[in-house]
Scaffold this motif. Structure first.
Motif, short mmCIF file in Angstrom:
data_model
loop_
_atom_site.label_atom_id
_atom_site.label_comp_id
_atom_site.label_asym_id
_atom_site.label_seq_id
_atom_site.Cartn_x
_atom_site.Cartn_y
_atom_site.Cartn_z
N HIS A 89 37.49 35.56 4.81
CA HIS A 89 36.86 35.83 6.50
C HIS A 89 36.91 34.84 6.89
O HIS A 89 37.87 33.58 7.45
CB HIS A 89 35.74 35.64 5.82
CG HIS A 89 35.01 34.26 5.25
ND1 HIS A 89 34.71 33.28 4.48
CD2 HIS A 89 34.14 33.09 6.41
CE1 HIS A 89 34.53 32.07 4.30
NE2 HIS A 89 34.57 31.69 6.13
N LYS A 90 37.28 35.36 8.43
CA LYS A 90 37.67 35.10 9.59
C LYS A 90 36.57 34.00 9.85
O LYS A 90 35.74 33.65 10.11
CB LYS A 90 37.92 36.18 10.83
CG LYS A 90 38.41 35.74 12.11
CD LYS A 90 38.58 36.73 13.25
CE LYS A 90 37.64 37.25 13.21
NZ LYS A 90 38.14 38.00 14.78
N TRP A 100 41.01 31.98 9.15
CA TRP A 100 41.14 32.65 8.22
C TRP A 100 40.70 32.26 7.04
O TRP A 100 41.70 31.38 6.08
CB TRP A 100 42.02 34.49 7.71
CG TRP A 100 41.73 35.30 8.30
CD1 TRP A 100 41.85 35.63 9.47
CD2 TRP A 100 41.30 36.41 7.95
NE1 TRP A 100 41.97 36.60 10.03
CE2 TRP A 100 41.13 37.27 9.01
CE3 TRP A 100 40.02 37.08 6.61
CZ2 TRP A 100 40.24 38.08 9.16
CZ3 TRP A 100 39.12 37.64 7.30
CH2 TRP A 100 39.88 39.05 8.31
#
Length: 121
Positions: A89-90, A100
């Motif tokens: 996930h960012k 990320w």
């Protein structure tokens, strides 16, 4: 100060830790004996060691392993049945890059992360 030469990761079984850090994560093995091993992480040694005293037996710091392709690295860990703590996930965007991360556990439940910086278009 010249930089970081070595980090230590507390482990309970050196052979198992070597199989994980060398075999699964692909870090070259430099040295191994019954109570400790060293692997190379791009010039920084990771000492995988059994604590010498009870006061040293505690969870360690999170190590963020830089990867070129976080999705591919995540799939590699998934295929190796590594315990994952979430999908990539960012987490931030700055200086023209998106950062990320994907977190995972080693066999001793030390939490680590994959991290990748992707240029923002």
């Amino acid at each position: 100060m010249l930089g970081i030469s070595q980090l230590s990761v507390r482990v309970s079984d050196v052979e198992r830790a070597v199989r994980f850090y060398n075999g699964v994560l692909g870090l070259p093995l430099l040295f191994s004996q019954s109570n400790m091993a060293l692997v190379d992480c791009q010039g920084i040694r990771l000492l995988l060691g059994i604590p010498e005293k009870p006061e040293f037996d505690h969870p360690g710091s999170t190590i963020y392993f830089k990867v070129a392709d976080i999705e591919e690295a995540y799939r590699t860990l998934e295929t190796a049945k590594v315990e994952l703590a979430g999908k990539p996930h960012k987490v931030a965007e700055f200086n023209g890059y998106a950062v990320w991360m994907a977190f995972f556990y080693d066999p001793d439940r030390n939490l680590h992360a994959l991290t990748s910086e992707v240029p923002v278009n």
